[in-house]
Design a protein around this motif. Structure first.
Motif, PDB file in Angstrom:
ATOM      1  N   PRO A 199      25.671  16.368 -26.515  1.00  0.00           N
ATOM      2  CA  PRO A 199      24.534  17.373 -26.683  1.00  0.00           C
ATOM      3  C   PRO A 199      25.322  18.376 -26.445  1.00  0.00           C
ATOM      4  CG  PRO A 199      23.909  15.493 -25.084  1.00  0.00           C
ATOM      5  CD  PRO A 199      25.650  15.137 -25.400  1.00  0.00           C
ATOM      6  N   GLY A 252      20.921  20.105 -24.685  1.00  0.00           N
ATOM      7  CA  GLY A 252      20.790  18.353 -24.622  1.00  0.00           C
ATOM      8  C   GLY A 252      21.019  17.232 -22.555  1.00  0.00           C
ATOM      9  N   THR A 278      20.190  24.055 -29.067  1.00  0.00           N
ATOM     10  CA  THR A 278      21.099  23.116 -29.680  1.00  0.00           C
ATOM     11  C   THR A 278      22.250  23.507 -31.239  1.00  0.00           C
ATOM     12  OG1 THR A 278      19.975  21.415 -29.063  1.00  0.00           O
ATOM     13  CG2 THR A 278      21.086  21.204 -31.004  1.00  0.00           C
ATOM     14  N   THR A 305      16.320  17.920 -31.998  1.00  0.00           N
ATOM     15  CA  THR A 305      16.077  19.676 -32.682  1.00  0.00           C
ATOM     16  C   THR A 305      15.430  19.082 -33.933  1.00  0.00           C
ATOM     17  OG1 THR A 305      18.504  20.139 -33.299  1.00  0.00           O
ATOM     18  CG2 THR A 305      17.631  20.942 -34.970  1.00  0.00           C
ATOM     19  N   ASN A 309      20.898  15.351 -30.903  1.00  0.00           N
ATOM     20  CA  ASN A 309      21.253  16.067 -31.539  1.00  0.00           C
ATOM     21  C   ASN A 309      20.088  16.877 -32.343  1.00  0.00           C
ATOM     22  OD1 ASN A 309      22.086  16.568 -28.928  1.00  0.00           O
ATOM     23  ND2 ASN A 309      24.699  16.906 -30.594  1.00  0.00           N
TER      24      ASN A 309
END
Length: 587
Positions: free
Chosen positions: A194, A198, A236, A251, A247
């Protein structure tokens, strides 16, 4: 070769698509493309599994230590200071923690972001004493992993510290109550590493869980985290970490929330997007540059203030300010790019690496200028501006970090990775010539003939006629696209161009014959004057293209964008897609 078991598994796969409905099956093209990408049947399940059960926050080093420390600070009403960075990842990380603390009813929170030109990156030891007087708990985000001197000073002062970072670590970690970093050797967090945002979000999840266990929220219930996912998605994508594993899921969830954003600042920024639906492209090309513009040209504080704004009028004012800064940034960037291109164009021969220096160039845009030179000349580029601050960018498949490392004795400091690096150069003209020579020599020796090859990779051979809206919807289930999860590229050969039509800003519409004599097939691209000239003289072309969904006035359709082209040669063969998992050819 194509794994037949993976292909059969892809064809048998059933999945629920948000637009196409439940129980969907993949078509032939999507099945083959996905089978080539995953390589084996077991990976298919992971690809379509959007649950977060595998991504427990405690799998990140020291999250289990950090959550109780932050929970104690919230319960006791202790002062918390978040020290961030001036880019999108740094500002979104600070915003995620700030908004979470506010949602928990904790308002003794402040933020400090360094100034790119005045302070440079990271937390400095000579600033720690002043910080210690303002806070009881320091949380660094997007920095701190190697800040030994600063954190040793914090320890001497009795200041508690939590580090949330994702940059490369040393053999040991600095003194702190917790150092959360997926690059640590003891990391157990699966999938793509991340970004700092994150990491911060995982700390939020773990802290909310700890506070809930303690009964802190009572009957009111724990705060929802939907809005924070919008910031996680933005940070991200902008930081270009791999869009795989958690991730990708974070997202994807953040993008869904962004369609009806709960973050006033992002809602205000959305007015500067032309697209009707916000995708990862808008995050990278519309939201990200405006957030970054503040830290590139001056203080990053307006960007952070926008992300945590509580009043719509304030958010609108800050969004307008960031848009103005971005326009100014683009003007500065355009001037420097034109000057740099003019210099390189005048050279009689292109070196392995373009290395330029000008004290008048704004250090906030040298990275963008370097990226532009890479795209324009297909060479690695190092651009050094005011006060010796520079940025380096690499051609795909080349390692600019190792090239700079070969000349580290000529640099005050540098850091980064294979594709990009930052540096500080304080030498004289002789040192600059030596820097050029060392970097170029390293690339010559390590790459040999590959140095000048311009190879473009593709996933699948497919005539554009079959790259239709159904395929685009099927592929959308695999997004969002980005580093580590690139949008699929298709190869089509021997296309007969029927006509071309130019538009604004270098746009070119292209129509080619259908293989069965049916309706012409439309594609488009930018900066394709050479294609237009060739098409006017007749002849067939080979293209690499991608497809994406585009919504205009409520109607969604697939658009095919040309990425590269060449005239068809009967004497050349095109490499078949292989187990890399992509084919390649020189364009």
């Amino acid at each position: 070769a194509l794994n037949q078991e993976a292909l059969l598994a892809a064809k048998d796969l059933r999945f629920d698509h948000p637009k196409l409905g439940p129980g969907q099956r993949l078509g032939e093209a999507a099945s083959e493309l996905i089978a080539r990408r995953v390589g084996h049947p077991e990976a298919l399940e992971e690809l379509f599994d959007l649950s977060l059960q595998r991504y427990e926050p405690d799998l990140l080093p020291d999250v289990a230590k950090a959550a109780p420390v932050l929970s104690d600070a919230i319960e006791a009403g202790r002062r918390v200071l978040i020290f961030g960075d001036y880019d999108v990842d740094g500002t979104t990380s600070a915003a995620v923690l700030t908004l979470f603390l506010r949602a928990c009813g904790h308002h003794s929170v402040s933020t400090q972001l360094p100034h790119r030109m005045k302070d440079g990156y990271g937390i400095r030891a000579d600033r720690v004493e002043a910080i210690a007087q303002r806070t009881d708990l320091l949380i660094t985000v997007d920095c701190g992993a190697t800040a030994f001197e600063a954190l040793e000073r914090a320890a001497d002062l009795g200041l508690e510290v939590i580090v949330c970072d994702h940059h490369t670590v040393a053999d040991k970690v600095p003194p702190a109550r917790a150092v959360i970093n997926p690059k640590r050797a003891d990391n157990r967090y699966p999938g793509g590493e991340p970004a700092a945002v994150g990491v911060a979000f995982n700390l939020v999840i773990a802290t909310r869980r700890e506070l809930r266990r303690r009964g802190y929220f009572g009957d009111a219930g724990a705060p929802r985290l939907d809005a924070l996912l919008e910031l996680v998605a933005l940070g991200t994508v902008a930081d270009m970490v791999p869009l795989t594993g958690a991730n990708r899921i974070f997202t994807r969830m953040g993008l869904e929330s962004l369609q009806n954003s709960k973050v006033l600042g992002l809602r205000a920024l959305a007015q500067y997007c032309k697209a009707e639906r916000i995708t990862e492209r808008e995050l990278g090309f519309d939201f990200g540059p405006r957030i970054n513009a503040a830290g590139r040209l001056d203080s990053a504080d307006p960007a952070f203030n926008l992300l945590v704004a509580q009043e719509e009028a304030e958010a609108q004012k800050l969004a307008e300010h960031l848009n103005d800064l971005n326009l100014k940034r683009r003007t500065i960037q355009k001037q420097i790019v034109e000057e740099a291109v003019r210099i390189v164009t005048d050279w009689s021969e292109l070196p392995p690496c373009i290395i330029l220096r000008n004290e008048a160039w704004h250090p906030g845009v040298v990275g963008i200028v370097a990226s532009t030179l890479v795209r324009r000349f297909h060479r690695c580029a190092v651009v050094i501006g005011e006060a010796g601050k520079g940025s380096a960018r690499a051609v795909d498949g080349q390692n600019i970090f190792e090239a700079l490392k070969s000349a580290e004795n000529l640099l005050d400091r540098f850091g980064g990775h294979a594709a990009a690096a930052g540096l500080q150069f304080v030498g004289d003209d002789d040192d600059f010539r030596a820097l050029r020579q060392a970097v170029c020599q390293h690339l010559r020796l390590t790459l040999g003939d590959r140095l000048y090859q311009r190879v473009r990779r593709y996933d699948l051979k497919l005539h554009p006629k079959y790259a239709n809206t159904n395929l685009a919807w099927e592929l959308a289930a695999l997004g969002p696209w980005g580093q580590g999860n690139q949008r699929p590229i298709f190869m089509a050969s021997d296309l007969v161009v029927m006509d071309t039509k130019p538009g604004k800003s270098g746009y070119l519409a292209v129509r080619v014959e259908a293989p069965d004599g049916g309706q012409p097939v439309s594609l488009f691209g930018f900066q394709l004057d050479d294609l237009r000239q060739f098409a006017d003289s007749g002849g067939s072309i080979d293209v690499l293209y991608e497809i994406a969904l585009d919504t205009f006035r409520g109607v969604t359709r697939a658009r095919r964008r040309i990425l590269a082209w060449r005239r068809t040669s009967r004497e050349e063969s095109i490499a078949e897609p292989d187990s890399d998992p992509v084919g390649q050819h020189q364009f």
